[in-house]
Design an enzyme around this catalytic site. Structure first.
Site, mmCIF file in Angstrom:
data_model
loop_
_atom_site.group_PDB
_atom_site.id
_atom_site.type_symbol
_atom_site.label_atom_id
_atom_site.label_comp_id
_atom_site.label_asym_id
_atom_site.label_seq_id
_atom_site.Cartn_x
_atom_site.Cartn_y
_atom_site.Cartn_z
ATOM 1 N N PHE A 57 2.256 3.842 1.021
ATOM 2 C CA PHE A 57 3.458 4.676 1.167
ATOM 3 C C PHE A 57 4.001 4.665 2.588
ATOM 4 C CE2 PHE A 57 0.444 7.730 2.900
ATOM 5 C CZ PHE A 57 1.199 8.375 3.869
ATOM 6 N N CYS A 109 -0.867 2.849 10.152
ATOM 7 C CA CYS A 109 -2.199 2.218 10.173
ATOM 8 C C CYS A 109 -2.579 1.835 11.599
ATOM 9 C CB CYS A 109 -2.201 0.984 9.300
ATOM 10 S SG CYS A 109 -0.934 -0.164 9.800
ATOM 11 N N GLU A 137 4.022 4.579 -5.297
ATOM 12 C CA GLU A 137 4.766 5.464 -6.205
ATOM 13 C C GLU A 137 5.324 6.682 -5.468
ATOM 14 O OE1 GLU A 137 1.595 4.774 -5.969
ATOM 15 O OE2 GLU A 137 0.293 6.137 -7.097
ATOM 16 N N LYS A 177 4.348 -4.275 -6.324
ATOM 17 C CA LYS A 177 4.020 -2.933 -6.847
ATOM 18 C C LYS A 177 4.006 -2.007 -5.628
ATOM 19 C CE LYS A 177 1.438 0.029 -7.343
ATOM 20 N NZ LYS A 177 1.713 1.365 -6.734
ATOM 21 N N SER A 218 -5.576 1.977 1.599
ATOM 22 C CA SER A 218 -6.796 2.582 2.140
ATOM 23 C C SER A 218 -8.016 1.689 1.862
ATOM 24 C CB SER A 218 -6.995 3.964 1.527
ATOM 25 O OG SER A 218 -7.079 3.841 0.124
HETATM 26 P P1 NAD Z 1 -3.612 3.966 -1.075
HETATM 27 O O1 NAD Z 1 -4.801 3.107 -0.923
HETATM 28 O O2 NAD Z 1 -3.770 5.304 -1.694
HETATM 29 O O3 NAD Z 1 -2.504 3.210 -1.959
HETATM 30 C C1 NAD Z 1 -2.119 1.878 -1.699
HETATM 31 C C2 NAD Z 1 -1.640 1.233 -2.994
HETATM 32 O O4 NAD Z 1 -2.733 1.187 -3.916
HETATM 33 C C3 NAD Z 1 -0.513 1.993 -3.673
HETATM 34 O O5 NAD Z 1 0.418 1.071 -4.179
HETATM 35 C C4 NAD Z 1 -1.222 2.743 -4.796
HETATM 36 O O6 NAD Z 1 -0.407 2.933 -5.932
HETATM 37 C C5 NAD Z 1 -2.387 1.837 -5.138
HETATM 38 N N1 NAD Z 1 -3.568 2.569 -5.595
HETATM 39 C C6 NAD Z 1 -3.939 3.835 -5.270
HETATM 40 N N2 NAD Z 1 -5.109 4.150 -5.875
HETATM 41 C C7 NAD Z 1 -5.488 3.071 -6.590
HETATM 42 C C8 NAD Z 1 -6.626 2.777 -7.422
HETATM 43 N N3 NAD Z 1 -7.588 3.678 -7.623
HETATM 44 N N4 NAD Z 1 -6.693 1.563 -7.989
HETATM 45 C C9 NAD Z 1 -5.734 0.644 -7.765
HETATM 46 N N5 NAD Z 1 -4.648 0.867 -7.002
HETATM 47 C C10 NAD Z 1 -4.515 2.065 -6.406
HETATM 48 O O7 NAD Z 1 -2.934 4.084 0.368
HETATM 49 P P2 NAD Z 1 -1.726 5.012 0.820
HETATM 50 O O8 NAD Z 1 -2.181 6.427 0.891
HETATM 51 O O9 NAD Z 1 -0.499 4.686 0.051
HETATM 52 O O10 NAD Z 1 -1.488 4.444 2.305
HETATM 53 C C11 NAD Z 1 -2.222 4.883 3.418
HETATM 54 C C12 NAD Z 1 -3.404 3.972 3.693
HETATM 55 O O11 NAD Z 1 -2.970 2.647 3.906
HETATM 56 C C13 NAD Z 1 -4.150 4.349 4.964
HETATM 57 O O12 NAD Z 1 -5.533 4.213 4.717
HETATM 58 C C14 NAD Z 1 -3.676 3.324 5.982
HETATM 59 O O13 NAD Z 1 -4.567 3.074 7.053
HETATM 60 C C15 NAD Z 1 -3.541 2.129 5.114
HETATM 61 N N6 NAD Z 1 -2.672 1.129 5.707
HETATM 62 C C16 NAD Z 1 -3.259 0.035 6.274
HETATM 63 C C17 NAD Z 1 -2.475 -0.929 6.879
HETATM 64 C C18 NAD Z 1 -3.100 -2.133 7.528
HETATM 65 O O14 NAD Z 1 -2.369 -2.977 7.990
HETATM 66 N N7 NAD Z 1 -4.409 -2.266 7.570
HETATM 67 C C19 NAD Z 1 -1.086 -0.788 6.896
HETATM 68 C C20 NAD Z 1 -0.513 0.337 6.305
HETATM 69 C C21 NAD Z 1 -1.323 1.300 5.704
#
Ligand code: NAD
Length: 497
Positions: free
Chosen positions: A148, A280, A175, A172, A225
């Site tokens: 997000f 991040c 959401e 994808k 994450s």
């Molecule tokens: P998230 O992991 O909750 O979600 C990321 C994506 O995975 C979304 O599209 C979500 O719909 C999907 N998702 C969520 N739960 C899932 C599951 N159980 N199974 C499969 N898919 C699932 O992350 P977020 O809260 O949207 O974003 C924040 C996180 O992203 C932080 O941990 C941040 O550090 C990380 N991030 C990392 C980078 C990087 O370059 N390393 C860059 C941006 C964000």
């Protein structure tokens, strides 16, 4: 209420297994509903992308490149529209949202150079009458799953390069802030991209799992994450796909006693509280080295207290709300737990109320001192406007702390000394390093990626590594025999002659 639909094969498509509310973080009210794709919608998108792959990968490089140039201009022209969508759904300030769009557009600009990036190598006369050349071929249907916190920039780390290389793409997005992806799809269509080359399916884990197991998806790029990154990497790898999965972070800023403390405090506060700490590459931990700790904490506190928190649409706001009520509650609970564990709350942003926005998801800047490595506030990624301060006796101790942390996305050193900076750069086990630069996000022509629990897979995104990820090599050895020149083959393994 407005419904946000999928974009498949050049058209809006409804359907799925339900809806999720999209909130307006600044007011705390629902503003739209996003469709959640099930396996049927994912199949439809992958089928459209698979059908489009043949013609798209056959299209000349010149024509593919012209479409990327048009997209680049359209993204520039719609910078404000994209920024407004980001601010409305994510909450970050408009200036910050514009910055995100520009950093995303820079990847499109990089992709405009794709003819040069895809150039192979040619070796003349490797044996008598034999030549050899190598080329990079696209993979097929590539999937991107994004978080997000950067609804435009992070997907743009992926799709412009994948598509310019000749692949087709299914995105994808998160959401929580899904609208920007649909505007990007419309801009691609305006730029002349054929239907089916870029598709968007909205959804949650159901849609993700359908993509990870789909036999026609060749490669998966994930950013999010760490636990989900690990799941995506494991599942997609087991299904035989190429996969890169970028995870969470705990980025340390190490401040040495010779640093310009006022400058370091300004830089670190901006890196910790910008976008309400939901980057991040945000700095979330400061390591104060030697006897500067108390002075640094005081300077950081002054910076944190001066930050104007308010709705992202308001030009006076320097920091907006966090993305959801759950995020706000989780962040505040993390601060309370740290306090109970013995940390002192130097600046307390809990329970902040913003005039005219009583129900917005606001948390003010928080600064915690006296944090130790065993506390959850240090071990866990809080992903909010919370900066913690730890102390180290010297540079060696600080480097050991950075390296013992399971994450390895970004880190920064503040110093006036070149030798210390050089030692730090060489010794830290982190992918992206800043020297007096707090948020060292690489430009599009370098690659972006962390180490350890911040990246699962072998290659980083964009830059040369992005091109390598979205293509695979072919090496051709060719011979055009002419009558008497033809060499008579022996049965032994051939050697150059
Ligand atoms: P998230 O992991 O909750 O979600 C990321 C994506 O995975 C979304 O599209 C979500 O719909 C999907 N998702 C969520 N739960 C899932 C599951 N159980 N199974 C499969 N898919 C699932 O992350 P977020 O809260 O949207 O974003 C924040 C996180 O992203 C932080 O941990 C941040 O550090 C990380 N991030 C990392 C980078 C990087 O370059 N390393 C860059 C941006 C964000």
């Amino acid at each position: 209420m407005r419904v946000i639909e999928h974009w498949i094969d050049g058209a809006s498509v409804s359907g799925g297994e339900g809806f999720e509310v999209v909130w307006q973080p600044a007011t705390g009210s629902p503003q739209a509903r996003v469709a959640l794709a099930g396996p049927a919608e994912v199949n439809r998108a992958v089928e459209a992308a698979a059908k489009a792959f043949g013609a798209w990968s056959d299209m000349s490089l010149a024509r593919r490149t012209r479409i990327m140039f048009k997209l680049r201009d359209l993204v520039e022209r719609h910078e404000d529209d994209l920024a407004r969508l980001i601010t409305a759904e994510h909450g970050k300030t408009l200036d910050d949202a514009r910055g995100e769009v520009v950093r995303g557009r820079e990847v499109v600009e990089f992709a405009c150079g794709i003819p040069h990036l895809l150039k192979g190598a040619y070796s003349d006369q490797v044996s008598t009458g034999v030549d050899s050349f190598s080329l990079r071929a696209p993979l097929g249907v590539c999937a991107g799953i994004s978080p997000f916190n950067f609804p435009v920039m992070v997907p743009m780390w992926m799709h412009p390069i994948a598509i310019a290389c000749g692949n087709t793409f299914v995105l994808k997005p998160s959401e929580r802030d899904p609208s920007a992806a649909n505007l990007i799809a419309a801009l691609y269509a305006d730029a002349g991209l054929p239907d089916g080359v870029f598709n968007v399916v909205h959804g949650d884990r159901t849609a993700v799992d359908a993509l990870l197991s789909h036999p026609d998806v060749a490669a998966v790029s994930f950013v999010g994450s760490t636990p989900i990154a690990e799941h995506v990497h494991r599942t997609a790898s087991a299904a035989g796909k190429r996969v890169q999965a970028l995870g969470g972070a705990k980025n340390h800023a190490v401040v040495l006693p010779d640093a310009d403390l006022a400058d370091a405090a300004r830089q670190i506060a901006a890196a910790a509280y910008g976008s309400a700490g939901q980057r991040c590459m945000a700095i979330s931990a400061v390591v104060a080295v030697g006897d500067i700790a108390d002075r640094l904490v005081q300077a950081l506190a002054e910076q944190a207290k001066a930050i104007v928190v308010g709705p992202g649409e308001n030009p006076a706001s320097q920091m907006g709300p966090v993305v959801t009520a759950q995020a706000r509650d989780r962040i505040q609970a993390a601060v309370s737990a740290a306090q109970q564990a013995g940390a002192s709350v130097v600046v307390d942003g809990r329970g902040l109320s913003v005039d005219g926005h009583p129900d917005g998801f606001f948390v003010g800047p928080c600064l915690l001192d006296g944090v130790t490595p065993d506390m959850a506030a240090y071990r866990d990624e809080i992903f909010g406007p919370v900066l913690i301060v730890l102390r180290a006796g010297d540079l060696d101790e600080a480097v050991a702390l950075v390296n013992a942390n399971p994450y390895g996305n970004g880190t920064a050193l503040f110093t006036a000394g070149g030798a210390a900076a050089r030692a730090f750069v060489r010794r830290v086990t982190v992918g992206m390093i800043g020297v007096n630069v707090p948020v060292p996000v690489p430009m599009a022509y370098h690659s972006f990626g962390g180490w350890k629990a911040s990246l699962f897979g072998d290659v980083h995104v964009h830059g040369a590594e992005g091109v390598a990820f979205y293509t695979r090599g072919k090496v051709v050895t060719s011979r055009w025999p002419e009558g008497a020149d033809a060499v008579r083959p022996g049965l032994q393994f051939p050697t150059a002659h």
